[in-house]
Motif scaffolding. Sequence first.
Motif, short mmCIF file in Angstrom:
data_model
loop_
_atom_site.label_atom_id
_atom_site.label_comp_id
_atom_site.label_asym_id
_atom_site.label_seq_id
_atom_site.Cartn_x
_atom_site.Cartn_y
_atom_site.Cartn_z
N ALA A 96 0.87 -1.17 0.00
CA ALA A 96 0.00 0.00 0.00
C ALA A 96 0.91 1.22 0.00
N ASP A 97 0.35 2.40 -0.14
CA ASP A 97 1.21 3.59 -0.08
C ASP A 97 1.85 3.72 1.29
N ALA A 98 1.10 3.40 2.34
CA ALA A 98 1.66 3.49 3.69
C ALA A 98 1.02 2.46 4.59
N VAL A 99 1.79 1.95 5.54
CA VAL A 99 1.25 1.14 6.62
C VAL A 99 1.52 1.88 7.93
N VAL A 100 0.66 1.67 8.90
CA VAL A 100 0.78 2.35 10.18
C VAL A 100 1.44 1.43 11.20
N ASN A 101 2.43 1.97 11.88
CA ASN A 101 3.14 1.25 12.93
C ASN A 101 2.70 1.78 14.29
N ALA A 102 2.29 0.89 15.17
CA ALA A 102 1.96 1.26 16.55
C ALA A 102 3.27 1.34 17.32
N ALA A 103 3.81 2.54 17.42
CA ALA A 103 5.15 2.75 17.98
C ALA A 103 5.07 3.09 19.47
N ASN A 104 6.25 3.13 20.10
CA ASN A 104 6.33 3.65 21.46
C ASN A 104 6.88 5.07 21.40
N SER A 105 6.92 5.75 22.52
CA SER A 105 7.25 7.19 22.52
C SER A 105 8.70 7.47 22.14
N ALA A 106 9.59 6.44 22.22
CA ALA A 106 10.98 6.63 21.79
C ALA A 106 11.09 6.62 20.27
N LEU A 107 10.12 6.01 19.61
CA LEU A 107 9.99 5.96 18.14
C LEU A 107 11.17 5.25 17.46
N LEU A 108 11.87 4.39 18.18
CA LEU A 108 13.05 3.73 17.62
C LEU A 108 12.82 2.26 17.33
N GLY A 109 11.60 1.79 17.47
CA GLY A 109 11.33 0.38 17.29
C GLY A 109 11.47 -0.39 18.59
N CYS A 110 11.17 -1.66 18.52
CA CYS A 110 11.21 -2.54 19.70
C CYS A 110 12.60 -3.16 19.83
N PHE A 111 13.20 -3.04 21.00
CA PHE A 111 14.53 -3.58 21.26
C PHE A 111 14.49 -4.96 21.92
N VAL A 112 13.31 -5.51 22.12
CA VAL A 112 13.19 -6.83 22.75
C VAL A 112 13.36 -7.90 21.67
N PRO A 113 14.35 -8.77 21.80
CA PRO A 113 14.61 -9.76 20.74
C PRO A 113 13.40 -10.59 20.38
N CYS A 114 13.04 -10.54 19.09
CA CYS A 114 11.97 -11.36 18.52
C CYS A 114 10.63 -11.16 19.22
N HIS A 115 10.39 -9.99 19.77
CA HIS A 115 9.11 -9.71 20.42
C HIS A 115 7.98 -9.78 19.40
N GLY A 116 6.79 -10.10 19.86
CA GLY A 116 5.67 -10.31 18.95
C GLY A 116 4.91 -9.06 18.57
N CYS A 117 5.36 -7.89 18.95
CA CYS A 117 4.61 -6.66 18.65
C CYS A 117 4.82 -6.25 17.19
N ILE A 118 3.91 -5.43 16.69
CA ILE A 118 3.98 -4.98 15.30
C ILE A 118 5.18 -4.06 15.08
N ASP A 119 5.57 -3.31 16.10
CA ASP A 119 6.74 -2.43 16.00
C ASP A 119 7.99 -3.25 15.69
N ASN A 120 8.12 -4.38 16.34
CA ASN A 120 9.26 -5.27 16.12
C ASN A 120 9.20 -5.84 14.70
N ALA A 121 8.04 -6.30 14.29
CA ALA A 121 7.88 -6.93 12.97
C ALA A 121 8.19 -5.95 11.85
#
Length: 258
Positions: A96-121
Amino acid sequence: MTSQTDRQRFLIETLKQEEESWRGIKIPDRKEEQKRLLRSLMNLRPPRPVSAEFLAVQDAYLQEEQRRKGIVDWKDLSPVQPGIYLWQGDITRLRADAVVNAANSALLGCFVPCHGCIDNAIHWAAGVQLRLECARIMEGQRAEEPTGRAKITKAYNLPCRYVLHTVGPIISGSVTPKDCELLAGCYRSCLELAEEYRLESIAFCCISTGEFHFPNKLAADIAVKTVKSWQKEHKQSPEVIFNVFKDKDYGIYQQLLQ
């Protein structure tokens, strides 16, 4: 370097050399375990400069992974209402033109190894460039990303063109009217960016319903009402895809959009 196995090992070996504490990590024999290790190291990797060789190999690797997963073009979907689509699946497969990421306030992605959240994916499928771009945004902003707002970045190795990062409200008790307004603000902020960039399509995930514990039914109701209100008021509104992953959310959206 043409095989995924060779690319995988090269990327792991390169990442291991970046951190002294990683150098002793033994690379597993099984390919799937190697892939999990690579994803873990990329999840943990801070936003720092990276070589052109690493990026070339990483991009070839991630694009081949994308090809194997299969890409779903939003134009092949059927609308459930004028300008609105419902699709269940992995949002990192969606063109699609854009997909929405449910981010956290740091906006740097998820740092938890292989976490199941969309931010990580999303960060894993896009590659390390996404975290680097987010870090540049946050360095310029000099403050955490406010709840209900949105930022836009390139999508890199994802099949979409852009990623819209938005921070939803975190629910720790009863949902308040302010929580509801902040969640609606996430959808409006993303739609504003889509309009600014003249995007034809935007895919929303179920913002705040995972790790942030917003009740699924209420969140979906806010999402649908906010999008439909926006589309009614804006003639050039993009086509909206509600992307869900869980059967529970698919059933909720089906009911709301019937």
